[in-house]
Write a protein that holds these residues in place. Structure first.
Motif, PDB file in Angstrom:
ATOM      1  N   ASP A  68       0.975   5.287   0.111  1.00  0.00           N
ATOM      2  CA  ASP A  68       0.181   6.472   0.445  1.00  0.00           C
ATOM      3  C   ASP A  68       0.931   7.721   0.033  1.00  0.00           C
ATOM      4  O   ASP A  68       2.143   7.816   0.223  1.00  0.00           O
ATOM      5  CB  ASP A  68      -0.093   6.538   1.951  1.00  0.00           C
ATOM      6  N   ILE A 127      -5.197  -0.850  -7.231  1.00  0.00           N
ATOM      7  CA  ILE A 127      -6.406  -0.080  -6.934  1.00  0.00           C
ATOM      8  C   ILE A 127      -5.921   1.258  -6.405  1.00  0.00           C
ATOM      9  O   ILE A 127      -5.243   1.317  -5.379  1.00  0.00           O
ATOM     10  CB  ILE A 127      -7.294  -0.779  -5.895  1.00  0.00           C
ATOM     11  N   ARG A 147      -9.261   1.134 -10.919  1.00  0.00           N
ATOM     12  CA  ARG A 147      -8.711  -0.226 -11.010  1.00  0.00           C
ATOM     13  C   ARG A 147      -8.081  -0.402 -12.384  1.00  0.00           C
ATOM     14  O   ARG A 147      -8.622   0.093 -13.379  1.00  0.00           O
ATOM     15  CB  ARG A 147      -9.819  -1.259 -10.805  1.00  0.00           C
ATOM     16  N   PRO A 154     -14.517   9.736  -2.973  1.00  0.00           N
ATOM     17  CA  PRO A 154     -13.263   9.493  -3.697  1.00  0.00           C
ATOM     18  C   PRO A 154     -13.499   8.701  -4.987  1.00  0.00           C
ATOM     19  O   PRO A 154     -14.479   7.974  -5.107  1.00  0.00           O
ATOM     20  CB  PRO A 154     -12.437   8.676  -2.710  1.00  0.00           C
ATOM     21  N   TRP A 155     -12.586   8.869  -5.924  1.00  0.00           N
ATOM     22  CA  TRP A 155     -12.579   8.070  -7.138  1.00  0.00           C
ATOM     23  C   TRP A 155     -11.744   6.834  -6.853  1.00  0.00           C
ATOM     24  O   TRP A 155     -10.665   6.924  -6.282  1.00  0.00           O
ATOM     25  CB  TRP A 155     -11.980   8.839  -8.305  1.00  0.00           C
ATOM     26  N   VAL A 156     -12.224   5.676  -7.280  1.00  0.00           N
ATOM     27  CA  VAL A 156     -11.495   4.418  -7.142  1.00  0.00           C
ATOM     28  C   VAL A 156     -11.153   3.947  -8.552  1.00  0.00           C
ATOM     29  O   VAL A 156     -12.045   3.764  -9.383  1.00  0.00           O
ATOM     30  CB  VAL A 156     -12.327   3.357  -6.392  1.00  0.00           C
ATOM     31  N   THR A 168      -7.002   4.888  -5.020  1.00  0.00           N
ATOM     32  CA  THR A 168      -8.095   5.667  -4.456  1.00  0.00           C
ATOM     33  C   THR A 168      -7.635   7.115  -4.383  1.00  0.00           C
ATOM     34  O   THR A 168      -6.639   7.415  -3.720  1.00  0.00           O
ATOM     35  CB  THR A 168      -8.475   5.158  -3.056  1.00  0.00           C
ATOM     36  N   HIS A 206      -8.318  10.742  -3.164  1.00  0.00           N
ATOM     37  CA  HIS A 206      -9.083  11.530  -2.188  1.00  0.00           C
ATOM     38  C   HIS A 206      -8.999  13.014  -2.519  1.00  0.00           C
ATOM     39  O   HIS A 206      -9.983  13.719  -2.467  1.00  0.00           O
ATOM     40  CB  HIS A 206      -8.545  11.291  -0.769  1.00  0.00           C
ATOM     41  N   TRP A 258      -3.805  10.363  -2.196  1.00  0.00           N
ATOM     42  CA  TRP A 258      -4.149   9.128  -2.886  1.00  0.00           C
ATOM     43  C   TRP A 258      -3.445   7.940  -2.239  1.00  0.00           C
ATOM     44  O   TRP A 258      -2.428   8.092  -1.586  1.00  0.00           O
ATOM     45  CB  TRP A 258      -3.837   9.209  -4.381  1.00  0.00           C
ATOM     46  N   ARG A 259      -4.052   6.764  -2.452  1.00  0.00           N
ATOM     47  CA  ARG A 259      -3.493   5.507  -1.945  1.00  0.00           C
ATOM     48  C   ARG A 259      -3.542   4.485  -3.068  1.00  0.00           C
ATOM     49  O   ARG A 259      -4.571   4.311  -3.718  1.00  0.00           O
ATOM     50  CB  ARG A 259      -4.294   5.009  -0.761  1.00  0.00           C
ATOM     51  N   SER A 272       0.864  -1.167   0.000  1.00  0.00           N
ATOM     52  CA  SER A 272       0.000   0.000   0.000  1.00  0.00           C
ATOM     53  C   SER A 272       0.904   1.221   0.000  1.00  0.00           C
ATOM     54  O   SER A 272       1.741   1.378   0.887  1.00  0.00           O
ATOM     55  CB  SER A 272      -0.899   0.000   1.236  1.00  0.00           C
ATOM     56  N   GLN A 315     -16.932   6.274  -9.058  1.00  0.00           N
ATOM     57  CA  GLN A 315     -17.239   7.156  -7.947  1.00  0.00           C
ATOM     58  C   GLN A 315     -18.667   6.857  -7.519  1.00  0.00           C
ATOM     59  O   GLN A 315     -19.602   6.998  -8.301  1.00  0.00           O
ATOM     60  CB  GLN A 315     -17.102   8.628  -8.326  1.00  0.00           C
TER      61      GLN A 315
END
Length: 188
Positions: A51, A84, A99, A95-97, A86, A88, A62-63, A49, A122
């Motif tokens: 960040d 993925i 993929r 948030p927009w995700v 995300t 923010h 974002w992450r 992950s 979203q």
């Protein structure tokens, strides 16, 4: 055959042997070319992950989550499989995700490139929106994303297609470029 003919054949064979040796010494062995193209990463992380925090506000921008991440120190390139992302962006909207099949983070260019079947979603109280394309370039410092390949934007009642897209995430504003077609669906 005369002695002169034998000398010509011998000179020809010597010249051919020298040419073969020179040409074979100029050509690199296949194994070394294969090694250059598969440079191992400096770091390999599973279940990663990443960040990124805003320098101004200190909040999460974002992450990126991925089962496999490779980092190449020589080029400062990070490559993630099945990521993925995300986004923010320190704003009140959902948030927009995003993929994708693969992502590359270019630290020198401050760019996150997502490709191989990209889907942006979203889910908010105003409705759900989905954007699909082959590749999206996301510039976190500019809060901007761009798609240079065909794009499909779907919401609950509208479906729009275009040849490309520019998206200003801080303003929730996007612009489709080239051959834009929109279809409206009425709710029964």
């Amino acid at each position: 055959m005369s002695q002169r003919d034998w000398r010509l054949i011998a000179v020809f064979l010597v010249i051919m042997a020298i040419a073969y040796l020179v040409l074979s010494s100029l050509r690199e062995p296949e194994a070394s070319l294969r090694d250059i193209s598969t440079v191992p990463p400096s770091v390999f992380i599973t279940q990663a992950s990443v960040d990124n925090f805003s320098e101004e506000s200190g909040s999460l921008d974002w992450r990126l989550s991925s089962p496999n991440v490779r980092y190449f120190d020589s080029t400062r390139l990070l490559v993630a499989d099945d990521p993925i992302l995300t986004v923010h962006e320190n704003r009140p909207t959902a948030p927009w995700v995003i993929r994708a099949g693969r992502a590359a983070i270019y630290r020198d260019e401050e760019l996150v490139r997502l490709n191989q079947g990209v889907t942006m979603e979203q889910n908010s109280t105003d409705g759900n929106r989905t954007i699909e394309t082959a590749r999206i370039d996301y510039y976190p410092n500019r809060q901007f994303a761009e798609a240079i390949y065909p794009v499909v934007v779907d919401s609950e009642t509208v479906s729009t297609r275009g040849d490309g897209m520019k998206f200003w995430l801080d303003r929730e504003y996007f612009e489709l470029n080239g051959n834009v077609v929109t279809k409206y669906e009425t709710n029964p």
